[in-house]
Motif scaffolding. Structure first.
Motif, PDB file in Angstrom:
ATOM      1  N   LEU A  61     -20.028 -86.778 -42.749  1.00 59.23           N
ATOM      2  CA  LEU A  61     -18.842 -87.532 -43.189  1.00 59.23           C
ATOM      3  C   LEU A  61     -17.592 -87.078 -42.444  1.00 59.23           C
ATOM      4  CD1 LEU A  61     -19.409 -87.839 -47.034  1.00 59.23           C
ATOM      5  CD2 LEU A  61     -19.516 -89.654 -45.322  1.00 59.23           C
ATOM      6  N   ILE A  62     -17.419 -85.779 -42.307  1.00 63.05           N
ATOM      7  CA  ILE A  62     -16.273 -85.260 -41.546  1.00 63.05           C
ATOM      8  C   ILE A  62     -16.404 -85.664 -40.085  1.00 63.05           C
ATOM      9  CG2 ILE A  62     -15.135 -83.149 -40.754  1.00 63.05           C
ATOM     10  CD1 ILE A  62     -15.972 -81.948 -43.509  1.00 63.05           C
ATOM     11  N   PHE A  63     -17.611 -85.580 -39.580  1.00 63.05           N
ATOM     12  CA  PHE A  63     -17.879 -85.978 -38.206  1.00 63.05           C
ATOM     13  C   PHE A  63     -17.508 -87.436 -37.968  1.00 63.05           C
ATOM     14  CE2 PHE A  63     -20.783 -88.137 -35.371  1.00 63.05           C
ATOM     15  CZ  PHE A  63     -20.550 -87.475 -34.192  1.00 63.05           C
ATOM     16  N   VAL A  64     -17.874 -88.309 -38.904  1.00 67.62           N
ATOM     17  CA  VAL A  64     -17.561 -89.740 -38.775  1.00 67.62           C
ATOM     18  C   VAL A  64     -16.042 -89.945 -38.767  1.00 67.62           C
ATOM     19  CG1 VAL A  64     -17.682 -91.965 -39.991  1.00 67.62           C
ATOM     20  CG2 VAL A  64     -19.741 -90.618 -39.658  1.00 67.62           C
ATOM     21  N   PHE A  65     -15.332 -89.195 -39.578  1.00 62.91           N
ATOM     22  CA  PHE A  65     -13.873 -89.292 -39.591  1.00 62.91           C
ATOM     23  C   PHE A  65     -13.294 -88.879 -38.229  1.00 62.91           C
ATOM     24  CE2 PHE A  65      -9.675 -87.416 -40.415  1.00 62.91           C
ATOM     25  CZ  PHE A  65      -9.038 -88.530 -40.931  1.00 62.91           C
ATOM     26  N   ILE A  66     -13.770 -87.759 -37.695  1.00 61.12           N
ATOM     27  CA  ILE A  66     -13.309 -87.293 -36.377  1.00 61.12           C
ATOM     28  C   ILE A  66     -13.717 -88.292 -35.294  1.00 61.12           C
ATOM     29  CG2 ILE A  66     -13.625 -85.496 -34.619  1.00 61.12           C
ATOM     30  CD1 ILE A  66     -13.910 -83.504 -37.022  1.00 61.12           C
ATOM     31  N   ALA A  67     -14.960 -88.768 -35.364  1.00 62.07           N
ATOM     32  CA  ALA A  67     -15.439 -89.744 -34.383  1.00 62.07           C
ATOM     33  C   ALA A  67     -14.653 -91.041 -34.479  1.00 62.07           C
ATOM     34  CB  ALA A  67     -16.929 -90.011 -34.582  1.00 62.07           C
ATOM     35  N   ILE A 102     -13.237 -83.753 -25.139  1.00 61.30           N
ATOM     36  CA  ILE A 102     -12.666 -82.431 -25.428  1.00 61.30           C
ATOM     37  C   ILE A 102     -12.055 -82.421 -26.825  1.00 61.30           C
ATOM     38  CG2 ILE A 102     -10.805 -80.837 -24.797  1.00 61.30           C
ATOM     39  CD1 ILE A 102     -11.396 -81.676 -21.840  1.00 61.30           C
ATOM     40  N   TRP A 103     -11.320 -83.468 -27.162  1.00 58.21           N
ATOM     41  CA  TRP A 103     -10.673 -83.545 -28.483  1.00 58.21           C
ATOM     42  C   TRP A 103     -11.710 -83.533 -29.609  1.00 58.21           C
ATOM     43  CZ3 TRP A 103     -10.724 -87.242 -32.415  1.00 58.21           C
ATOM     44  CH2 TRP A 103      -9.790 -87.025 -33.426  1.00 58.21           C
ATOM     45  N   THR A 104     -12.748 -84.374 -29.501  1.00 58.52           N
ATOM     46  CA  THR A 104     -13.734 -84.443 -30.583  1.00 58.52           C
ATOM     47  C   THR A 104     -14.542 -83.146 -30.674  1.00 58.52           C
ATOM     48  OG1 THR A 104     -15.331 -85.618 -29.179  1.00 58.52           O
ATOM     49  CG2 THR A 104     -13.940 -86.963 -30.614  1.00 58.52           C
ATOM     50  N   TYR A 105     -14.838 -82.537 -29.532  1.00 55.99           N
ATOM     51  CA  TYR A 105     -15.557 -81.257 -29.555  1.00 55.99           C
ATOM     52  C   TYR A 105     -14.742 -80.193 -30.278  1.00 55.99           C
ATOM     53  CZ  TYR A 105     -17.603 -76.856 -28.175  1.00 55.99           C
ATOM     54  OH  TYR A 105     -18.144 -75.600 -28.206  1.00 55.99           O
ATOM     55  N   LEU A 106     -13.482 -80.069 -29.908  1.00 59.11           N
ATOM     56  CA  LEU A 106     -12.636 -79.052 -30.535  1.00 59.11           C
ATOM     57  C   LEU A 106     -12.424 -79.313 -32.018  1.00 59.11           C
ATOM     58  CD1 LEU A 106      -9.999 -78.476 -27.712  1.00 59.11           C
ATOM     59  CD2 LEU A 106     -11.889 -76.968 -28.393  1.00 59.11           C
ATOM     60  N   MET A 107     -12.248 -80.562 -32.395  1.00 57.51           N
ATOM     61  CA  MET A 107     -12.084 -80.902 -33.810  1.00 57.51           C
ATOM     62  C   MET A 107     -13.347 -80.546 -34.593  1.00 57.51           C
ATOM     63  SD  MET A 107      -9.030 -82.025 -34.272  1.00 57.51           S
ATOM     64  CE  MET A 107      -9.093 -82.876 -35.833  1.00 57.51           C
ATOM     65  N   ASN A 108     -14.502 -80.859 -34.052  1.00 58.53           N
ATOM     66  CA  ASN A 108     -15.749 -80.514 -34.737  1.00 58.53           C
ATOM     67  C   ASN A 108     -15.976 -79.009 -34.763  1.00 58.53           C
ATOM     68  OD1 ASN A 108     -17.276 -82.813 -35.832  1.00 58.53           O
ATOM     69  ND2 ASN A 108     -17.028 -83.599 -33.761  1.00 58.53           N
ATOM     70  N   LEU A 109     -15.646 -78.328 -33.673  1.00 59.86           N
ATOM     71  CA  LEU A 109     -15.829 -76.877 -33.605  1.00 59.86           C
ATOM     72  C   LEU A 109     -15.001 -76.166 -34.671  1.00 59.86           C
ATOM     73  CD1 LEU A 109     -16.936 -74.328 -32.162  1.00 59.86           C
ATOM     74  CD2 LEU A 109     -14.933 -74.474 -30.664  1.00 59.86           C
ATOM     75  N   ILE A 111     -13.102 -77.584 -37.268  1.00 61.07           N
ATOM     76  CA  ILE A 111     -13.002 -78.170 -38.604  1.00 61.07           C
ATOM     77  C   ILE A 111     -14.377 -78.389 -39.223  1.00 61.07           C
ATOM     78  CG2 ILE A 111     -12.287 -80.219 -39.899  1.00 61.07           C
ATOM     79  CD1 ILE A 111      -9.958 -80.467 -37.911  1.00 61.07           C
ATOM     80  N   ASN A 112     -15.277 -78.964 -38.484  1.00 61.76           N
ATOM     81  CA  ASN A 112     -16.537 -79.398 -39.065  1.00 61.76           C
ATOM     82  C   ASN A 112     -17.630 -78.333 -39.041  1.00 61.76           C
ATOM     83  OD1 ASN A 112     -18.379 -81.070 -40.271  1.00 61.76           O
ATOM     84  ND2 ASN A 112     -18.723 -82.327 -38.487  1.00 61.76           N
ATOM     85  N   PHE A 113     -17.924 -77.784 -37.886  1.00 59.40           N
ATOM     86  CA  PHE A 113     -19.039 -76.851 -37.746  1.00 59.40           C
ATOM     87  C   PHE A 113     -18.599 -75.418 -38.012  1.00 59.40           C
ATOM     88  CE2 PHE A 113     -20.533 -80.260 -34.764  1.00 59.40           C
ATOM     89  CZ  PHE A 113     -21.618 -80.642 -35.519  1.00 59.40           C
ATOM     90  N   LYS A 114     -18.075 -75.169 -39.178  1.00 61.83           N
ATOM     91  CA  LYS A 114     -17.655 -73.822 -39.526  1.00 61.83           C
ATOM     92  C   LYS A 114     -18.896 -72.956 -39.651  1.00 61.83           C
ATOM     93  CE  LYS A 114     -13.453 -75.078 -41.827  1.00 61.83           C
ATOM     94  NZ  LYS A 114     -12.658 -74.995 -43.037  1.00 61.83           N
ATOM     95  N   VAL A 115     -18.977 -71.979 -38.776  1.00 61.01           N
ATOM     96  CA  VAL A 115     -20.110 -71.072 -38.802  1.00 61.01           C
ATOM     97  C   VAL A 115     -19.744 -69.898 -39.706  1.00 61.01           C
ATOM     98  CG1 VAL A 115     -21.588 -69.603 -37.375  1.00 61.01           C
ATOM     99  CG2 VAL A 115     -20.792 -71.801 -36.498  1.00 61.01           C
ATOM    100  N   ALA A 116     -20.682 -69.410 -40.477  1.00 64.78           N
ATOM    101  CA  ALA A 116     -20.445 -68.333 -41.441  1.00 64.78           C
ATOM    102  C   ALA A 116     -19.702 -67.174 -40.790  1.00 64.78           C
ATOM    103  CB  ALA A 116     -21.766 -67.848 -42.027  1.00 64.78           C
ATOM    104  N   GLY A 117     -18.548 -66.834 -41.347  1.00 61.97           N
ATOM    105  CA  GLY A 117     -17.756 -65.699 -40.864  1.00 61.97           C
ATOM    106  C   GLY A 117     -16.928 -65.999 -39.637  1.00 61.97           C
ATOM    107  N   LYS A 118     -16.987 -67.193 -39.109  1.00 67.22           N
ATOM    108  CA  LYS A 118     -16.242 -67.563 -37.899  1.00 67.22           C
ATOM    109  C   LYS A 118     -15.588 -68.910 -38.125  1.00 67.22           C
ATOM    110  CE  LYS A 118     -19.658 -65.350 -34.964  1.00 67.22           C
ATOM    111  NZ  LYS A 118     -20.711 -65.556 -34.011  1.00 67.22           N
ATOM    112  N   PRO A 119     -14.470 -69.187 -37.423  1.00 64.49           N
ATOM    113  CA  PRO A 119     -13.851 -70.521 -37.542  1.00 64.49           C
ATOM    114  C   PRO A 119     -14.705 -71.573 -36.881  1.00 64.49           C
ATOM    115  CG  PRO A 119     -12.626 -69.146 -35.988  1.00 64.49           C
ATOM    116  CD  PRO A 119     -13.721 -68.297 -36.596  1.00 64.49           C
TER     117      PRO A 119
END
Length: 119
Positions: A61-67, A102-109, A111-119
């Motif tokens: 859902l977040i991905f669709v918003f960014i996309a 670049i924009w969508t990658y950074l937004m997903n990195l 905001i969306n793909f929050k890895v445990a213990g890392k942004p």
């Protein structure tokens, strides 16, 4: 590799939708973009960002918003580049991919793909 292969799919779909089905290039680019980035999400989620703490459905859902933001940018920039600047639609799409990708990658990195213990 994932981004490159899904972008190649994006260009192939754009070409097929424009040349074989005769869709308007901006509409064809929008469809191709959404299909390719959806595949990119599924593959990236399982291969690149395995440690994400977000559920698949919530992340999509977040991905669709960014996309969606990327989709609007692709369509508008296609119109600008092709209609106003006279660029070939495939060359325009390749140029636009550099910015929007670049924009969508950074937004997903971040905001969306929050890895445990890392942004």
């Amino acid at each position: 590799m994932i981004g490159g292969s899904t972008f190649a799919l994006d260009l192939l779909l754009l070409f097929l939708l424009k040349e074989l089905i005769n869709l308007h290039y901006a509409f064809a680019a929008s469809i191709a973009f959404f299909v390719a980035v959806s595949i990119n999400y599924a593959v990236s989620r399982s291969v690149v960002f395995k440690g994400t703490v977000r559920s698949f459905n919530s992340g999509y859902l977040i991905f669709v918003f960014i996309a969606g933001g990327g989709l609007v940018a692709v369509a508008l920039l296609m119109l600008l580049c092709v209609d106003m600047l006279g660029m070939n639609y495939l060359l325009a799409r390749i140029t636009i991919a550099c910015l929007v990708g670049i924009w969508t990658y950074l937004m997903n990195l971040f905001i969306n793909f929050k890895v445990a213990g890392k942004p």
